[in-house]
Design a protein around this motif. Sequence first.
Motif, PDB file in Angstrom:
ATOM      1  N   GLY A   3       0.802  -1.207   0.000  1.00 27.92           N
ATOM      2  CA  GLY A   3       0.000   0.000   0.000  1.00 27.92           C
ATOM      3  C   GLY A   3       0.837   1.260   0.000  1.00 27.92           C
ATOM      4  N   VAL A   4       0.175   2.367   0.343  1.00 27.02           N
ATOM      5  CA  VAL A   4       0.779   3.693   0.349  1.00 27.02           C
ATOM      6  C   VAL A   4       0.780   4.222   1.775  1.00 27.02           C
ATOM      7  CG1 VAL A   4       0.616   6.046  -0.544  1.00 27.02           C
ATOM      8  CG2 VAL A   4      -0.059   4.109  -1.996  1.00 27.02           C
ATOM      9  N   LEU A   5       1.891   4.818   2.179  1.00 24.00           N
ATOM     10  CA  LEU A   5       2.001   5.440   3.489  1.00 24.00           C
ATOM     11  C   LEU A   5       2.137   6.945   3.308  1.00 24.00           C
ATOM     12  CD1 LEU A   5       2.308   5.087   6.592  1.00 24.00           C
ATOM     13  CD2 LEU A   5       4.787   5.061   6.219  1.00 24.00           C
ATOM     14  N   ILE A   6       1.268   7.680   3.976  1.00 26.88           N
ATOM     15  CA  ILE A   6       1.324   9.140   3.971  1.00 26.88           C
ATOM     16  C   ILE A   6       1.869   9.608   5.317  1.00 26.88           C
ATOM     17  CG2 ILE A   6       0.042  11.283   3.647  1.00 26.88           C
ATOM     18  CD1 ILE A   6      -0.162   9.494   1.228  1.00 26.88           C
ATOM     19  N   ILE A   7       2.963  10.362   5.307  1.00 29.75           N
ATOM     20  CA  ILE A   7       3.467  10.982   6.526  1.00 29.75           C
ATOM     21  C   ILE A   7       2.782  12.330   6.646  1.00 29.75           C
ATOM     22  CG2 ILE A   7       5.495  11.659   7.847  1.00 29.75           C
ATOM     23  CD1 ILE A   7       5.498   8.714   7.076  1.00 29.75           C
ATOM     24  N   ALA A   8       1.867  12.457   7.591  1.00 28.31           N
ATOM     25  CA  ALA A   8       1.016  13.645   7.679  1.00 28.31           C
ATOM     26  C   ALA A   8       1.749  14.808   8.338  1.00 28.31           C
ATOM     27  CB  ALA A   8      -0.245  13.315   8.484  1.00 28.31           C
ATOM     28  N   PRO A   9       1.307  16.022   8.055  1.00 26.54           N
ATOM     29  CA  PRO A   9       1.839  17.191   8.754  1.00 26.54           C
ATOM     30  C   PRO A   9       1.519  17.135  10.250  1.00 26.54           C
ATOM     31  CG  PRO A   9       0.660  17.832   6.767  1.00 26.54           C
ATOM     32  CD  PRO A   9       0.353  16.386   7.005  1.00 26.54           C
ATOM     33  N   ALA A  26      -5.703   7.624  -3.286  1.00 22.03           N
ATOM     34  CA  ALA A  26      -6.534   6.424  -3.139  1.00 22.03           C
ATOM     35  C   ALA A  26      -7.202   6.061  -4.461  1.00 22.03           C
ATOM     36  CB  ALA A  26      -7.580   6.660  -2.055  1.00 22.03           C
ATOM     37  N   ALA A  27      -7.637   7.068  -5.224  1.00 22.14           N
ATOM     38  CA  ALA A  27      -8.264   6.803  -6.516  1.00 22.14           C
ATOM     39  C   ALA A  27      -7.261   6.247  -7.526  1.00 22.14           C
ATOM     40  CB  ALA A  27      -8.897   8.083  -7.056  1.00 22.14           C
ATOM     41  N   ARG A  28      -5.991   6.651  -7.395  1.00 20.89           N
ATOM     42  CA  ARG A  28      -4.948   6.168  -8.305  1.00 20.89           C
ATOM     43  C   ARG A  28      -4.489   4.755  -7.947  1.00 20.89           C
ATOM     44  NH1 ARG A  28      -0.434  10.467 -10.295  1.00 20.89           N
ATOM     45  NH2 ARG A  28      -1.814  12.026 -11.216  1.00 20.89           N
ATOM     46  N   LYS A  32      -5.866  -0.727  -2.910  1.00 21.52           N
ATOM     47  CA  LYS A  32      -4.678  -0.758  -2.058  1.00 21.52           C
ATOM     48  C   LYS A  32      -4.889   0.135  -0.839  1.00 21.52           C
ATOM     49  CE  LYS A  32      -1.358  -1.739  -5.736  1.00 21.52           C
ATOM     50  NZ  LYS A  32      -0.079  -1.324  -6.373  1.00 21.52           N
ATOM     51  N   PRO A  33      -4.387  -0.273   0.318  1.00 25.97           N
ATOM     52  CA  PRO A  33      -4.546   0.567   1.504  1.00 25.97           C
ATOM     53  C   PRO A  33      -3.751   1.866   1.393  1.00 25.97           C
ATOM     54  CG  PRO A  33      -3.102  -1.291   1.968  1.00 25.97           C
ATOM     55  CD  PRO A  33      -3.675  -1.522   0.599  1.00 25.97           C
ATOM     56  N   VAL A  34      -4.359   2.942   1.864  1.00 31.88           N
ATOM     57  CA  VAL A  34      -3.680   4.237   1.974  1.00 31.88           C
ATOM     58  C   VAL A  34      -3.712   4.613   3.447  1.00 31.88           C
ATOM     59  CG1 VAL A  34      -3.664   6.670   1.296  1.00 31.88           C
ATOM     60  CG2 VAL A  34      -4.368   4.917  -0.360  1.00 31.88           C
ATOM     61  N   ASP A  35      -2.600   4.378   4.126  1.00 27.04           N
ATOM     62  CA  ASP A  35      -2.511   4.604   5.558  1.00 27.04           C
ATOM     63  C   ASP A  35      -1.836   5.942   5.846  1.00 27.04           C
ATOM     64  OD1 ASP A  35      -3.636   2.122   5.889  1.00 27.04           O
ATOM     65  OD2 ASP A  35      -1.740   1.100   6.304  1.00 27.04           O
ATOM     66  N   VAL A  36      -2.246   6.560   6.934  1.00 28.20           N
ATOM     67  CA  VAL A  36      -1.697   7.856   7.327  1.00 28.20           C
ATOM     68  C   VAL A  36      -0.994   7.720   8.663  1.00 28.20           C
ATOM     69  CG1 VAL A  36      -2.230  10.248   7.950  1.00 28.20           C
ATOM     70  CG2 VAL A  36      -3.434   9.155   6.054  1.00 28.20           C
ATOM     71  N   LEU A  37       0.273   8.099   8.688  1.00 33.29           N
ATOM     72  CA  LEU A  37       1.041   8.146   9.929  1.00 33.29           C
ATOM     73  C   LEU A  37       0.996   9.584  10.420  1.00 33.29           C
ATOM     74  CD1 LEU A  37       4.471   6.489  10.608  1.00 33.29           C
ATOM     75  CD2 LEU A  37       4.072   8.853  11.271  1.00 33.29           C
ATOM     76  N   ALA A  38       0.505   9.804  11.634  1.00 36.88           N
ATOM     77  CA  ALA A  38       0.284  11.165  12.117  1.00 36.88           C
ATOM     78  C   ALA A  38       0.480  11.245  13.624  1.00 36.88           C
ATOM     79  CB  ALA A  38      -1.131  11.623  11.761  1.00 36.88           C
ATOM     80  N   PRO A  39       0.818  12.428  14.126  1.00 36.11           N
ATOM     81  CA  PRO A  39       0.856  12.623  15.583  1.00 36.11           C
ATOM     82  C   PRO A  39      -0.508  12.333  16.178  1.00 36.11           C
ATOM     83  CG  PRO A  39       1.846  14.493  14.441  1.00 36.11           C
ATOM     84  CD  PRO A  39       1.182  13.650  13.391  1.00 36.11           C
ATOM     85  N   GLY A  51     -10.790   8.690   1.755  1.00 35.95           N
ATOM     86  CA  GLY A  51      -9.558   8.260   1.112  1.00 35.95           C
ATOM     87  C   GLY A  51      -8.594   7.562   2.036  1.00 35.95           C
ATOM     88  N   VAL A  52      -8.760   7.754   3.343  1.00 35.13           N
ATOM     89  CA  VAL A  52      -7.845   7.151   4.318  1.00 35.13           C
ATOM     90  C   VAL A  52      -8.340   5.753   4.677  1.00 35.13           C
ATOM     91  CG1 VAL A  52      -6.923   7.306   6.663  1.00 35.13           C
ATOM     92  CG2 VAL A  52      -7.103   9.361   5.249  1.00 35.13           C
ATOM     93  N   THR A  53      -7.438   4.763   4.585  1.00 29.77           N
ATOM     94  CA  THR A  53      -7.780   3.386   4.951  1.00 29.77           C
ATOM     95  C   THR A  53      -7.502   3.116   6.412  1.00 29.77           C
ATOM     96  OG1 THR A  53      -7.189   2.684   2.717  1.00 29.77           O
ATOM     97  CG2 THR A  53      -7.403   0.962   4.379  1.00 29.77           C
TER      98      THR A  53
END
Length: 345
Positions: A3-9, A26-28, A32-39, A51-53
């Motif tokens: 999947g895809v990992l997004i490092i969030a602000p 997510a549309a592209r 596939k999972p689109v996970d967000v790593l965030a505080p 869009g967030v899995t």
Amino acid sequence: MPGVLIIAPNWIGDALMAQPLIEAIAARHPGKPVDVLAPAWVTPVCAAMPGVTGIIPVTLIHGKLQLADRWRFARTLRAKGYELALVLPNSLKSALIPWVAGIPVRAGYVGEMRVGLLNRRLPKPARSVSMVDRYNALLALLGNGAADAAPTLPDPRLDIAPDKVRETAAQFGLADGQPFLALCPGAEYGPAKRWPAAHFARLAVLAHAREGAQGRELRIAALGGPGDVAAGQEIADACREHGVTVANLCGKTKLDQAIALLARADMAVCNDSGLMHVTAALGRPQMAVFGSSDPRHTPPRSPRATILWQQLECSPCFARVCPLGHTRCLTGIAPEKVLALLPEP
């Protein structure tokens, strides 16, 4: 499935500005999972983003390198097998985790000494570029080549379950059908972004009288974090002297509850803050008051938002505290002017 990992602000408003990008990713990558790593303090906003899995909360201290802790945390991500990481903050620290985790494609802006950590990069954009457009441009790094065009993206949005809104409103005494005005007097950055509490109070009294003249009982609450309790109480105390009740909920709600209450609001008045962007993403009518910052850079992206910005010769200065000592960019915005533009429910 990789999947895809997004490092969030690290800030609520900045994270919200990235929501259209996340939904486009997510549309592209369908299926596939689109996970967000965030505080941890940003995760309630990320959890409401289309869009967030999945959400990966991180408890690392903001502003600290904590190299050993970051290394250990990154190693735990290896097993997830992400194929792509998109690093939205500009710091060296934010790029370390996907590099250590061995994610093959690591994309983002050049930023702080991290050329070797990112293998797909764009040069840092001008400060005048809006945050949504800044994040939008990163889509060019995610195709087969950097020449891929990034489409125009919609405004940020949040999805809140109606049951969550009703339950939270009932919990805080706002469940009836009366119109509700939310006041958001805080701004984490500093006092040069905060409309005076006395102006908020005056507006609340005027709005209450206007609704009363129409035979409606206006409900009013101040929303914010622990740092906004004093401002909320100042507003509540000043309004009480005029027989108007304002519930000071600053510091009494969790972020997900504040989001639900803003979804319930018929009107909101906000400083340039995370809650301003939350209100815009929820599509609620709002007045957004700007002082030292620039609404061309971080506007509330919503057709239902009205921006109040005086554009003095000294602004935008982007200072935390007014360098001239008068903060006229804020004090000069009269509550009467805000009321005249504030939509009726």
